[in-house]
Scaffold this active site. Structure first.
Site, PDB file in Angstrom:
ATOM      1  N   SER A  34     -47.535 -12.281  -1.203  1.00 40.39           N
ATOM      2  CA  SER A  34     -47.726 -10.833  -1.217  1.00 40.39           C
ATOM      3  C   SER A  34     -48.261 -10.378  -2.576  1.00 40.39           C
ATOM      4  O   SER A  34     -49.330 -10.798  -2.999  1.00 40.39           O
ATOM      5  CB  SER A  34     -46.410 -10.139  -0.855  1.00 40.39           C
ATOM      6  N   ASP A  74     -47.034  -9.907   6.071  1.00 47.88           N
ATOM      7  CA  ASP A  74     -46.594 -10.295   4.729  1.00 47.88           C
ATOM      8  C   ASP A  74     -45.809 -11.608   4.738  1.00 47.88           C
ATOM      9  O   ASP A  74     -44.823 -11.755   5.463  1.00 47.88           O
ATOM     10  CB  ASP A  74     -45.714  -9.169   4.174  1.00 47.88           C
TER      11      ASP A  74
END
Length: 719
Positions: free
Chosen positions: A437, A579
């Site tokens: 991320s 994510d």
């Protein structure tokens, strides 16, 4: 009322204490029928399970060889997954047992296929027959590697003890004449001084399923607790509480050297005992007050620590020691109150000129107070770094960076300090970079090349440029839809909070058409497949072998930053991704695994793993979904992805399998949770200061030894 009676009987029966007989229950059903009502046959099983768990976890003593000993950390166990999680948490610090359900199943399969011990194979065959009524190890593995409803029983205990080298004792629940419900061991156990033991609680069904897990108190602590119960004197009780608190504090300080999370429970226990002393002494015990204040600081409760320590200093004006002022200074510095912190530390040094920790703290405050964020950013911007491709074969350095949204500015600051002190670019110091991320943005930025006809290839960005990105452009990532209708219906429809346009434009601007195969280091970037909930690893090695996997960096970053509830899943090719942080927030293990698969020997691997700040809501359960607090709470989509994917404590696992000083974890601890999208200037400044303070702490309190060793290792100057 009759339904309540049935629930009480069911609860009692399951705990082996029958309050209402089946005959009486049948009589109640007959009475309902006589009045024309249908019998209430459905018991609320969720409520029943909850009641059983509460009853079990409230049992405080275990009887071993006729002796009552206090229990420690009693856990109700609903399934195998919960059992392995709790066993890992309760295991002894020196052994550092890291286990999970998938790991256990895999080890059993390896033993069955590769070990020639006929006794072990027979034990495994008995387990397979018990679990699936089949003798196929493949079928057993498929059924139980991730099964959520698998219940362990006594038949699994010998293998558990063998695989993880821990002795596990079994016990049941009985009714004691004076203590009420207690645990009682099923076999005679040798009792040793200062030894904790692991126990499983068995149900009285035919297969004797495991329904609980706990450890016993060390005998010294057990003796102190018993003396506490027997004493009527406040003075004696205070003395005993001091001994118990010291025991927990020493254990906490020992565990801090292993991992902060393993120390939290002991700090909390020490704080509880200091609190008892303060209650008995009417807050007049200065030693307990200072111990309580130190525990608050170690538990990251800085506001409470400032209030409590200020009151303590006011109460004990004539007898306050340098330690009291020092602790107040630390707490105020942690809250960025540098002027007040400096005053407190100077008072501490007036009381004790040789107070080494106070001198180190003053050094930290001076560094932070003299250089504001703007001033320090100018230093970063003006610094020069050199780049040379890593080619050493006797060392393989890995940089791993966690996910965490806007909190990514903290590891970016740490890397800037490393570049400043070594005068080398991060791409020169690390062979491999892994990022999840927001961590992927940093890793990709540090590995992106600057192509030039006149100059050799070099990194396009310094880490200070990444710090600048967070400082100036974070708000561009979290761009809301201009549609009033969309924003009105979003809370109802659960659509994503932000649109993709802002971060897509930012990534395109920073990374242009650079592909992952162009990276100056081996890049490892995890994302989660939205359809299968499995983790996919984008990496440089695969992209060089398979051109179909050679994606542009901005596309990969769109995948790994698509945080559920914040952004829609991002489609790349025929697949959609979310994510990577919901399953692999710390990608260090993925980087380690890839290095090993590339024939790098384990003794040559060094990992610097950078966190993005962590918040611990409950020190008693320090690892309970703490990463989820940074997502929207109770989001069904997030929870599904997390619980469907295997989660493990990467830090402790790597500490367990790697040599000492080969896995270095830098994590910062937050007093309050900071959301992924909190881009306020005050938040950015606080995160920046927090990272700077952390780096200065490493330098000041370790006298440069720990930091110096890391920097020497990265430069190749270690001896």
């Amino acid at each position: 009322m009759i339904l309540t009676v049935k629930q009480r009987r069911a609860t009692s029966a399951n705990n082996q204490f029958f309050i209402i007989s089946e005959t009486l229950e049948q009589a109640l059903d007959d009475l309902l029928l006589a009045f024309g009502y249908s019998p209430l046959s459905n018991v609320n099983h969720e409520l029943l399970t909850l009641e059983n768990h509460i009853l079990l976890e409230n049992i405080k003593k275990v009887q071993i060889n006729g002796i009552l000993i206090n229990c420690h950390c009693v856990k109700a166990v609903a399934n195998a997954s919960k059992f392995f999680t709790d066993l890992s948490e309760l295991s002894f610090d020196e052994q550092k047992i890291i286990i999970n359900q998938e790991n256990f199943v895999s080890k059993v399969k390896d033993i069955y296929e590769k070990n020639n011990d006929s006794t072990l194979k027979l034990a495994i065959e008995m387990i397979m027959k018990n679990d699936i009524n089949d003798n196929s190890i493949f079928n057993w593995e498929v059924c139980h590697a991730y099964a959520q409803n698998w219940a362990l029983s006594t038949i699994h205990l010998p293998l558990l003890s063998k695989i993880y080298n821990v002795t596990i004792h079994s016990c049941t629940i009985i009714q004691h004449s004076t203590e009420g419900r207690i645990f009682m061991t099923k076999e005679k156990i040798p009792i040793e001084y200062d030894t904790q033991r692991v126990f499983v609680v068995l149900n009285n069904d035919q297969q004797q399923h495991i329904i609980g897990l706990f450890t016993s108190c060390e005998l010294r602590l057990n003796y102190l607790y018993n003396q506490l119960n027997l004493s009527d004197s406040n003075e004696v009780k205070i003395d005993i509480y001091h001994q118990i608190a010291l025991n927990h504090r020493l254990k906490a300080e020992h565990n801090e050297k292993i991992h902060h999370l393993k120390a939290l429970r002991s700090w909390h226990s020490a704080m509880e005992n200091y609190s008892e002393i303060l209650a008995l002494s009417n807050t007049n015990d200065l030693q307990a007050a200072l111990g309580y204040g130190r525990c608050l600081i170690m538990l990251s409760k800085f506001i409470r620590a400032i209030k409590f320590l200020s009151e303590t200093i006011e109460t004990h004006q004539k007898s306050i020691t340098a330690e009291g002022w020092y602790l107040l200074g630390v707490a105020k510095r942690k809250r960025y109150l540098y002027k007040e912190a400096k005053y407190a530390i100077k008072v501490a040094l007036r009381l004790d000129q040789n107070y080494a920790d106070a001198k180190s703290e003053l050094q930290i405050i001076d560094c932070l107070q003299d250089q504001t964020m703007e001033k320090h950013l100018k230093i970063y911007k003006n610094m020069t770094t050199t780049y040379s491709k890593q080619c050493r074969t006797d060392s393989y350095n890995i940089l791993s960076i966690d996910g965490g949204g806007v909190r990514g500015i903290m590891p970016a600051v740490l890397i800037s300090e490393i570049e400043r002190r070594t005068n080398r670019s991060a791409a020169s110091l690390f062979h491999s970079m892994a990022g999840t991320s927001t961590g992927a943005i940093i890793a990709a930025g540090l590995s992106t090349p600057e192509f030039s006809i006149d100059e050799p290839v070099k990194p396009r960005y310094k880490s200070s440029d990444i710090v600048q990105l967070y400082h100036e452009h974070s708000s561009e990532v979290f761009k809301q839809s201009p549609s009033l209708i969309y924003n009105f219906r979003r809370p109802i429809t659960q659509e994503s909070k932000y649109i993709d346009e802002g971060r897509y434009e930012l990534f395109r601007r920073y990374f242009c058409d650079t592909k992952i195969s162009n990276a100056l280091t081996d890049l490892i970037i995890p994302a989660v497949r939205h359809d299968s909930k499995s983790t996919h690893i984008f990496n440089t090695y695969t992209s060089l072998c398979d051109k179909k996997e050679d994606y542009k960096l901005y596309d990969i970053l769109m995948c790994t930053t698509a945080a559920p509830t914040y952004f829609q899943p991002y489609k790349l090719g025929s697949k959609s991704y979310v994510d990577g942080g919901v399953q692999m927030n710390n990608p260090a293990m993925a980087a380690y695994t890839q290095a090993k698969s590339g024939n790098t020997s384990q003794e040559n691997i060094f990992i610097l793993s950078l966190g993005t700040g962590d918040y611990i809501p409950d020190p008693i359960k320090p690892d309970a979904y703490r990463h989820l607090l940074f997502y929207v709470k109770n989001s069904r989509e997030v929870l599904n992805i997390v619980f469907d994917g295997p989660q493990s404590n990467t830090d402790l696992h790597l500490l367990h399998i790697m040599e000492k000083d080969k896995y270095c974890r830098w994590q910062m601890w937050l007093e309050e949770p900071i959301e992924l999208d909190d881009c306020q200037e005050t938040t950015i400044n606080c995160l920046y200061d927090h990272a700077r303070a952390f780096f200065e702490e490493i330098d000041a309190y370790d006298n440069g030894k720990r930091l110096g060793l890391v920097l020497d290792r990265l430069k190749g100057d270690e001896h």
